[in-house]
Design a protein around this motif. Structure first.
Motif, PDB file in Angstrom:
ATOM      1  N   LEU A   1     -31.035   9.462 -75.622  1.00 11.60           N
ATOM      2  CA  LEU A   1     -31.232  10.823 -76.117  1.00 11.60           C
ATOM      3  C   LEU A   1     -32.599  10.875 -76.784  1.00 11.60           C
ATOM      4  O   LEU A   1     -32.863  10.115 -77.727  1.00 11.60           O
ATOM      5  N   VAL A   2     -33.452  11.765 -76.303  1.00  7.30           N
ATOM      6  CA  VAL A   2     -34.847  11.808 -76.743  1.00  7.30           C
ATOM      7  C   VAL A   2     -35.240  13.256 -77.068  1.00  7.30           C
ATOM      8  O   VAL A   2     -34.926  14.174 -76.308  1.00  7.30           O
ATOM      9  N   ARG A   3     -35.940  13.411 -78.200  1.00  8.50           N
ATOM     10  CA  ARG A   3     -36.494  14.714 -78.536  1.00  8.50           C
ATOM     11  C   ARG A   3     -37.920  14.787 -78.001  1.00  8.50           C
ATOM     12  O   ARG A   3     -38.706  13.844 -78.151  1.00  8.50           O
ATOM     13  N   ALA A   4     -38.240  15.928 -77.373  1.00  9.64           N
ATOM     14  CA  ALA A   4     -39.549  16.083 -76.748  1.00  9.64           C
ATOM     15  C   ALA A   4     -40.437  17.031 -77.536  1.00  9.64           C
ATOM     16  O   ALA A   4     -40.025  17.625 -78.542  1.00  9.64           O
ATOM     17  N   ASP A   5     -41.670  17.192 -77.052  1.00  4.05           N
ATOM     18  CA  ASP A   5     -42.625  18.044 -77.748  1.00  4.05           C
ATOM     19  C   ASP A   5     -42.327  19.529 -77.591  1.00  4.05           C
ATOM     20  O   ASP A   5     -43.005  20.363 -78.208  1.00  4.05           O
ATOM     21  N   ILE A  14     -37.184   8.919 -80.106  1.00  4.72           N
ATOM     22  CA  ILE A  14     -36.051   8.314 -79.399  1.00  4.72           C
ATOM     23  C   ILE A  14     -34.897   8.263 -80.393  1.00  4.72           C
ATOM     24  O   ILE A  14     -34.955   7.546 -81.394  1.00  4.72           O
ATOM     25  N   ILE A  15     -33.845   9.024 -80.128  1.00  3.48           N
ATOM     26  CA  ILE A  15     -32.777   9.207 -81.113  1.00  3.48           C
ATOM     27  C   ILE A  15     -31.720   8.125 -81.013  1.00  3.48           C
ATOM     28  O   ILE A  15     -31.385   7.467 -82.002  1.00  3.48           O
ATOM     29  N   ARG A  16     -31.166   7.913 -79.834  1.00  6.06           N
ATOM     30  CA  ARG A  16     -30.119   6.903 -79.640  1.00  6.06           C
ATOM     31  C   ARG A  16     -29.880   6.703 -78.163  1.00  6.06           C
ATOM     32  O   ARG A  16     -30.332   7.495 -77.323  1.00  6.06           O
ATOM     33  N   GLN A  17     -29.141   5.641 -77.841  1.00  6.33           N
ATOM     34  CA  GLN A  17     -28.737   5.417 -76.455  1.00  6.33           C
ATOM     35  C   GLN A  17     -27.337   5.979 -76.238  1.00  6.33           C
ATOM     36  O   GLN A  17     -26.457   5.832 -77.084  1.00  6.33           O
ATOM     37  N   SER A  18     -27.156   6.633 -75.114  1.00  5.31           N
ATOM     38  CA  SER A  18     -25.854   7.207 -74.783  1.00  5.31           C
ATOM     39  C   SER A  18     -24.900   6.110 -74.344  1.00  5.31           C
ATOM     40  O   SER A  18     -25.307   5.078 -73.810  1.00  5.31           O
ATOM     41  N   GLN A  19     -23.617   6.343 -74.555  1.00  4.14           N
ATOM     42  CA  GLN A  19     -22.590   5.430 -74.059  1.00  4.14           C
ATOM     43  C   GLN A  19     -22.128   5.827 -72.666  1.00  4.14           C
ATOM     44  O   GLN A  19     -21.342   5.127 -72.040  1.00  4.14           O
ATOM     45  N   GLN A  20     -22.595   6.974 -72.178  1.00  2.00           N
ATOM     46  CA  GLN A  20     -22.241   7.409 -70.838  1.00  2.00           C
ATOM     47  C   GLN A  20     -23.089   6.678 -69.818  1.00  2.00           C
ATOM     48  O   GLN A  20     -24.197   6.243 -70.097  1.00  2.00           O
ATOM     49  N   GLY A  21     -22.534   6.564 -68.627  1.00  2.00           N
ATOM     50  CA  GLY A  21     -23.264   5.909 -67.552  1.00  2.00           C
ATOM     51  C   GLY A  21     -22.914   4.442 -67.467  1.00  2.00           C
ATOM     52  O   GLY A  21     -22.737   3.765 -68.475  1.00  2.00           O
TER      53      GLY A  21
END
Length: 248
Positions: free
Chosen positions: A24-28, A10-17
């Motif tokens: 923002l999440v990195r997957a396998d 889990i990288i960070r939370q977006s300010q959009q929305g």
């Protein structure tokens, strides 16, 4: 079958929305995604995202590829980010990140192709999405530009809103300058009718992609989130009526 992926970072939370701010999440698969979780967006919001992404393809809209993402609870538990519990509750909706994208601004509108603006306007009224507003002083447009300046269409968790009024839609939609494109214009409709028909013909396949957790509260088939799939289909079938086109 839609490829299912698992979160790795889990990288960070977006300010959009506004209603739901994705993470923002990195997957396998080593790709990064903007992810909305079941706990915050709820099943109806994730269903709206998935249906909109699949239906939008039939209209040729530039909507990022999406996946169902499993997020290990341990990954959430060990994160110190505020609001990370929004990602809990079950499988999440993951939209592939468009890297180095920028927000669409009022000044960018004149550079967009009229046919693309017309298609987005039609699409949003078809799926009853009122979350595409923009004016000279700003708004919540849910459109971005990729590094080449090409439009990308995102964020549909509040689509299929049965309470969206025609007046509100016509007043605030970012591409309201295209209103009048379809009313009484049979040729304009003929470009889209085969696409809309094909989208509904694909309905069975599309809904087969949806996890049960997004459809029913607590896995109870008698407690379906609203709007139900049947109600959503009825919304989409409005394009078969003359009144639908007269509203555009």
């Amino acid at each position: 079958m839609l490829k299912r992926i698992t979160a790795r970072e889990i990288i960070r939370q977006s300010q959009q929305g506004i209603s739901v701010q994705p993470f923002l999440v990195r997957a396998d698969d080593n790709q990064t995604y903007f992810v909305k979780g079941l706990s915050r967006a709820l099943g109806n919001g994730l269903v709206s995202e998935a249906l909109s992404a699949e239906l939008g393809k039939h209209l040729g809209l530039p909507i990022p590829p999406w996946r169902i993402m499993d997020i290990p609870q341990s990954l959430i538990d060990f994160s110190v980010m505020d609001g990370v519990s929004d990602l809990s509750g079950g499988p999440a909706f993951a939209s592939l990140q468009v890297e180095n994208a920028s927000d669409l601004m009022w000044a960018n509108l004149s550079s967009l192709a009229p046919d693309l603006k017309k298609t987005v306007l039609l699409f949003d009224w078809w799926i009853l999405n009122g979350d595409r507003g923009l004016g000279e002083i700003g708004g919540n447009v849910n459109l971005i530009l990729d590094p080449r300046g090409e439009l990308v269409v995102i964020d549909h968790n509040v689509a299929f809103d049965p309470h969206l009024s025609l007046d509100e839609f016509r007043r605030y939609h970012v591409f309201r300058d295209q209103l009048g494109s379809f009313d009484g214009n049979l040729l304009a409709r003929l470009d889209y009718l085969p696409l809309l028909d094909a989208a509904l013909a694909d309905w069975s396949r599309i809904i087969s992609l949806l996890p049960e957790e997004w459809l029913f509260r607590n896995h109870d088939p008698d407690d379906e989130y609203e709007p139900t799939l049947q109600q959503r289909l009825q919304i989409l079938e409005r394009f078969k009526d003359e009144q639908f086109w007269g509203q555009l």
